[in-house]
Design a protein around this motif. Sequence first.
Motif, PDB file in Angstrom:
ATOM      1  N   GLY A 125       2.654 -15.751   3.587  1.00  0.00           N
ATOM      2  CA  GLY A 125       1.269 -15.305   4.300  1.00  0.00           C
ATOM      3  C   GLY A 125       0.323 -14.579   3.354  1.00  0.00           C
ATOM      4  N   VAL A 126       0.836 -14.042   2.058  1.00  0.00           N
ATOM      5  CA  VAL A 126      -0.004 -13.521   0.969  1.00  0.00           C
ATOM      6  C   VAL A 126      -1.309 -14.101   0.637  1.00  0.00           C
ATOM      7  N   ASP A 127      -1.201 -15.474   0.696  1.00  0.00           N
ATOM      8  CA  ASP A 127      -2.448 -16.277   0.385  1.00  0.00           C
ATOM      9  C   ASP A 127      -3.523 -15.878   1.107  1.00  0.00           C
ATOM     10  N   ARG A 128      -3.507 -15.302   2.155  1.00  0.00           N
ATOM     11  CA  ARG A 128      -4.634 -14.776   2.970  1.00  0.00           C
ATOM     12  C   ARG A 128      -5.396 -13.804   2.436  1.00  0.00           C
ATOM     13  N   LEU A 129      -4.666 -13.043   1.369  1.00  0.00           N
ATOM     14  CA  LEU A 129      -5.516 -11.908   0.633  1.00  0.00           C
ATOM     15  C   LEU A 129      -6.192 -12.316  -0.550  1.00  0.00           C
ATOM     16  N   LEU A 130      -7.127 -11.709  -0.718  1.00  0.00           N
ATOM     17  CA  LEU A 130      -7.928 -11.706  -1.895  1.00  0.00           C
ATOM     18  C   LEU A 130      -7.006 -11.158  -3.187  1.00  0.00           C
ATOM     19  N   PRO A 131      -7.173 -11.777  -4.250  1.00  0.00           N
ATOM     20  CA  PRO A 131      -6.372 -11.411  -5.314  1.00  0.00           C
ATOM     21  C   PRO A 131      -7.090  -9.879  -5.694  1.00  0.00           C
ATOM     22  N   LEU A 166       7.043  -7.564  -2.701  1.00  0.00           N
ATOM     23  CA  LEU A 166       6.064  -6.533  -2.799  1.00  0.00           C
ATOM     24  C   LEU A 166       4.590  -6.870  -2.389  1.00  0.00           C
ATOM     25  N   ASP A 167       4.159  -8.172  -2.684  1.00  0.00           N
ATOM     26  CA  ASP A 167       2.907  -8.645  -2.387  1.00  0.00           C
ATOM     27  C   ASP A 167       2.801  -8.533  -0.713  1.00  0.00           C
ATOM     28  N   ALA A 168       4.211  -9.106  -0.090  1.00  0.00           N
ATOM     29  CA  ALA A 168       4.267  -9.169   1.307  1.00  0.00           C
ATOM     30  C   ALA A 168       4.255  -7.803   1.950  1.00  0.00           C
ATOM     31  N   ALA A 169       4.806  -6.747   1.306  1.00  0.00           N
ATOM     32  CA  ALA A 169       4.812  -5.355   1.737  1.00  0.00           C
ATOM     33  C   ALA A 169       3.519  -4.971   1.903  1.00  0.00           C
ATOM     34  N   TYR A 170       2.532  -5.200   0.545  1.00  0.00           N
ATOM     35  CA  TYR A 170       1.333  -4.776   0.638  1.00  0.00           C
ATOM     36  C   TYR A 170       0.438  -5.538   1.896  1.00  0.00           C
ATOM     37  N   LEU A 171       0.711  -6.565   2.292  1.00  0.00           N
ATOM     38  CA  LEU A 171       0.081  -7.205   3.199  1.00  0.00           C
ATOM     39  C   LEU A 171       0.353  -6.519   4.452  1.00  0.00           C
ATOM     40  N   ARG A 172       1.547  -6.018   4.657  1.00  0.00           N
ATOM     41  CA  ARG A 172       1.836  -5.433   5.936  1.00  0.00           C
ATOM     42  C   ARG A 172       1.307  -4.029   6.155  1.00  0.00           C
ATOM     43  N   ARG A 173       1.223  -3.261   4.916  1.00  0.00           N
ATOM     44  CA  ARG A 173       1.055  -2.002   4.761  1.00  0.00           C
ATOM     45  C   ARG A 173      -0.589  -1.689   4.341  1.00  0.00           C
ATOM     46  N   PHE A 225     -10.269  -4.830  -5.745  1.00  0.00           N
ATOM     47  CA  PHE A 225      -9.542  -4.071  -6.839  1.00  0.00           C
ATOM     48  C   PHE A 225      -8.164  -3.937  -6.516  1.00  0.00           C
ATOM     49  N   VAL A 226      -7.735  -3.842  -5.162  1.00  0.00           N
ATOM     50  CA  VAL A 226      -6.294  -4.217  -4.993  1.00  0.00           C
ATOM     51  C   VAL A 226      -5.925  -5.184  -4.091  1.00  0.00           C
ATOM     52  N   GLY A 227      -4.694  -6.100  -4.587  1.00  0.00           N
ATOM     53  CA  GLY A 227      -4.283  -7.117  -3.960  1.00  0.00           C
ATOM     54  C   GLY A 227      -3.258  -7.819  -4.670  1.00  0.00           C
ATOM     55  N   PRO A 228      -2.847  -8.623  -4.409  1.00  0.00           N
ATOM     56  CA  PRO A 228      -1.530  -9.285  -5.548  1.00  0.00           C
ATOM     57  C   PRO A 228      -2.449 -10.099  -6.549  1.00  0.00           C
TER      58      PRO A 228
END
Length: 186
Positions: A126-132, A154-161, A105-108
Amino acid sequence: MKRVFDVSLALLAMLVLGLPWLLVALAVRLTSPGPVLYWSDRVGRLNRLFKMPKFRSMRIDTPAVATHLLQNPEAWLTPIGSFLRKSSLDELPQLWSILKGDMSFVGPRPALFNQDDLIALRTEAGVDRLLPGLTGWAQVNGRDELPIPQKVELDAAYLRRRSFAFDVYILWLTAMKVIRREGVSH
């Protein structure tokens, strides 16, 4: 916990939105030639390609590029395409991608297969490690109006937070933006 939340919420959404889903499918079918769903090649976790479904809001002869790269995007819309996009109803079939595990539901937001600049910057961060995601931190902070480097920041900030509470907050902000029709593609 995130996967359990995604599957549970997707199943609940499919139950609640079953009738609207059928009505949208019928409306797409009756207002333009071609299939009800458009299966787009998207970049998923670890840059693997997957097929992401959307209700078709554009004509079947539309080039496979990001909407903002089309010379006159409105000319490519189906008769109900603008409504589907403004209401975000075109996104409903992505619940299937969430159930399947290609998305969360939440990701880039998943990049198109040919958005090389976005893919490269996300990989570097490193955002590619997340599910979209169906929605994400960049989505609630500007969506399509953001330049690609800012979107990746912003995607990288989501990865960190990232956390369950942050995901719930992003879902809440997304619901508010959809209700107000803020930052939605035409």
